[in-house]
Scaffold this active site. Sequence first.
Site, short mmCIF file in Angstrom:
data_model
loop_
_atom_site.label_atom_id
_atom_site.label_comp_id
_atom_site.label_asym_id
_atom_site.label_seq_id
_atom_site.Cartn_x
_atom_site.Cartn_y
_atom_site.Cartn_z
N GLY A 1 1.01 -5.99 6.19
CA GLY A 1 1.49 -4.81 5.48
C GLY A 1 2.55 -4.06 6.24
N ARG A 2 2.13 -3.05 6.99
CA ARG A 2 3.06 -2.12 7.62
C ARG A 2 4.12 -2.78 8.51
NH1 ARG A 2 -1.93 1.84 8.95
NH2 ARG A 2 -2.95 -0.17 8.63
N LYS B 1 -11.77 -4.80 -4.22
CA LYS B 1 -13.07 -4.80 -3.52
C LYS B 1 -14.21 -4.31 -4.41
CE LYS B 1 -11.01 -4.14 1.07
NZ LYS B 1 -9.59 -4.06 0.72
N PHE B 2 -14.42 -5.00 -5.52
CA PHE B 2 -15.47 -4.60 -6.46
C PHE B 2 -16.82 -4.54 -5.76
CE2 PHE B 2 -12.78 -7.31 -9.52
CZ PHE B 2 -11.94 -6.26 -9.80
N HIS B 3 -17.61 -3.53 -6.10
CA HIS B 3 -18.97 -3.39 -5.58
C HIS B 3 -19.74 -2.50 -6.54
CE1 HIS B 3 -21.76 -2.33 -1.92
NE2 HIS B 3 -22.39 -2.98 -2.89
N ASP B 4 -20.51 -3.13 -7.43
CA ASP B 4 -21.24 -2.39 -8.45
C ASP B 4 -22.31 -3.33 -9.00
OD1 ASP B 4 -21.96 -0.48 -10.43
OD2 ASP B 4 -19.89 0.20 -10.59
N ASP C 1 0.85 -1.19 0.00
CA ASP C 1 0.00 0.00 0.00
C ASP C 1 0.89 1.24 0.00
OD1 ASP C 1 -2.39 -1.51 0.04
OD2 ASP C 1 -2.11 -1.87 2.18
N ASP D 1 -6.52 -6.56 -4.67
CA ASP D 1 -7.57 -6.31 -3.68
C ASP D 1 -8.27 -4.98 -3.97
OD1 ASP D 1 -9.12 -6.54 -1.39
OD2 ASP D 1 -7.59 -5.69 -0.08
N LYS E 1 0.28 -8.11 -2.31
CA LYS E 1 -1.06 -7.55 -2.44
C LYS E 1 -0.98 -6.17 -3.06
CE LYS E 1 -3.58 -5.01 0.13
NZ LYS E 1 -4.49 -4.31 1.08
N GLN F 1 -6.47 -0.87 12.43
CA GLN F 1 -7.13 -2.16 12.52
C GLN F 1 -7.78 -2.33 13.88
OE1 GLN F 1 -7.49 -3.96 9.96
NE2 GLN F 1 -5.85 -3.42 8.56
N THR G 1 -11.80 -5.19 8.39
CA THR G 1 -11.15 -5.39 9.69
C THR G 1 -10.96 -4.10 10.47
OG1 THR G 1 -9.01 -5.37 8.55
CG2 THR G 1 -9.96 -7.52 9.05
N ARG H 1 -1.02 -8.78 12.95
CA ARG H 1 0.04 -7.97 13.53
C ARG H 1 0.95 -8.84 14.40
NH1 ARG H 1 -1.42 -4.94 10.27
NH2 ARG H 1 -2.01 -2.75 10.42
#
Length: 236
Positions: A216-217, A69-72, A19, A67, A40, A196, A126, A187
């Site tokens: 990630g971080r 996150k499709f929403h349509d 990210d 990632d 990712k 989170q 999350t 984590r």
Amino acid sequence: MLAAYESIPRADRVIVALDCDRATALELAQQLQGKAKWMKVGMTLYYAEGPSIVEILKLLGYKVFLDLKFHDIPHQVSGAAASAVEAGADMITMHAVGGIPMMQAAQSAVDESGCDADTLAITVLTSMDDETLAQTGVSRSMTEQVKTLASCAQDAGLSGVVASPQEASMLRELLGPDALIVTPGVRPVGAALGDQSRVATPREAFDAGASHIVVGRPITQADDPAAAFDAIAAEL
């Protein structure tokens, strides 16, 4: 009989979340070559770089969890899914609240492409807790909402779900041994939680039933990302 993913070492099922910007992402990808197997690509990186970032990561030898996150409406999500797997994505995501017809449209597009990419439904982000879930008008408990959406994803024929590690055990029992359960919000002990809310350590997440974990971080913002990845792998 073991599910297909269980024959793969846990360390090879750790997905590193890029990210960040392109230069940082490629630097991290080079530092983690020979260690991580998955990267990712989320909205931040993909919206800046487009399909080319997926293609580059594939050329570097990584599997790519796209990632977005499709929403349509189903027609739009079908086209998005087809474009994502054409770019080389090995996993794609969509919001389960988009409904079963929307998820079926995405799955059909992947099937028709001839690609073997996995399709995952987002249950509840999350970052959300019971209070923020209620603010969206959902009167169910967090557990019931996750279960309901996961069941919809299974009915739609998807490969699995994305959910917090705190729901992994319940989802493994609900969805069976073969479903993919990908858990962000992971984590290592002592790491900052960031934004989170529902978290677990890498080992806890796998022990609870996750097939893959997203980190990630704690890796990407470490002074030595390769050493941070190695520490997680050693814990597993």
